[in-house]
Scaffold this motif. Sequence first.
Motif, short mmCIF file in Angstrom:
data_model
loop_
_atom_site.label_atom_id
_atom_site.label_comp_id
_atom_site.label_asym_id
_atom_site.label_seq_id
_atom_site.Cartn_x
_atom_site.Cartn_y
_atom_site.Cartn_z
N SER A 157 0.82 -1.20 0.00
CA SER A 157 0.00 0.00 0.00
C SER A 157 0.86 1.26 0.00
O SER A 157 2.09 1.20 0.14
CB SER A 157 -0.89 0.00 1.24
N ASP A 158 0.20 2.40 -0.13
CA ASP A 158 0.90 3.69 -0.03
C ASP A 158 1.55 3.84 1.34
O ASP A 158 2.63 4.42 1.45
CB ASP A 158 -0.07 4.85 -0.29
N GLU A 159 0.90 3.32 2.35
CA GLU A 159 1.47 3.38 3.71
C GLU A 159 2.77 2.57 3.78
O GLU A 159 3.73 2.98 4.42
CB GLU A 159 0.46 2.88 4.73
N ASP A 160 2.79 1.41 3.12
CA ASP A 160 4.01 0.60 3.08
C ASP A 160 5.14 1.34 2.36
O ASP A 160 6.29 1.27 2.77
CB ASP A 160 3.75 -0.74 2.37
N TYR A 161 4.76 2.06 1.31
CA TYR A 161 5.76 2.84 0.57
C TYR A 161 6.35 3.94 1.46
O TYR A 161 7.56 4.16 1.47
CB TYR A 161 5.13 3.43 -0.69
N LYS A 214 6.59 3.83 4.69
CA LYS A 214 7.46 3.16 5.67
C LYS A 214 8.80 2.82 5.04
O LYS A 214 9.84 2.94 5.70
CB LYS A 214 6.79 1.89 6.19
N LEU A 215 8.79 2.38 3.80
CA LEU A 215 10.03 2.05 3.10
C LEU A 215 10.91 3.30 2.98
O LEU A 215 12.11 3.26 3.27
CB LEU A 215 9.72 1.47 1.72
N LYS A 216 10.30 4.39 2.57
CA LYS A 216 11.05 5.65 2.45
C LYS A 216 11.61 6.10 3.79
O LYS A 216 12.78 6.48 3.89
CB LYS A 216 10.15 6.74 1.86
N SER A 217 10.80 6.02 4.85
CA SER A 217 11.29 6.45 6.16
C SER A 217 12.37 5.51 6.68
O SER A 217 13.27 5.93 7.41
CB SER A 217 10.15 6.59 7.16
#
Length: 147
Positions: free
Chosen positions: A42-46, A48-51
């Motif tokens: 999801s966008d939320e997973d993306y 988290k990946l960036k952070s």
Amino acid sequence: MYFYKNTLRMLNQSDNKDFDELIKDIEKMKFLMIDKSKSSFSDEDYKKLKSGYQSESYEEMMTSRFQGKYFDVYIRQHDGRVKGTVIMASDSANLYVLDIIGRVALDKATSLFSTLNQSTDIGQRMKDFVSSDNKSKEKKRHGVKID
């Protein structure tokens, strides 16, 4: 998938000088492909990946759009030299991550991704690898042993 400098050079079977220039400062590269629909990414997973990359001292250097994909480029520096580069390309169906030990010229970041993705030989082999891995996982889930 992992690529080392020598592996990347072997992929350049047409002796493309531009590709050689793109990979000259890469020591190792991890290439990750995620099918968002099959993995529920999801966008939320993306985010988290960036952070996660930011927590590892990566700095956002560039955000762009190229050939229908959104690109985010992060770098990690040490003593004024780029030691790591992350290129994330995302569209509605897939996420591609190039996690590089070494560096790529920022103005060539999308070009590296495009070269890997669109090269008929390289891109097709990676897509075949991923789809065959998914098929074997699916068959194993249904109790079929693959020899």
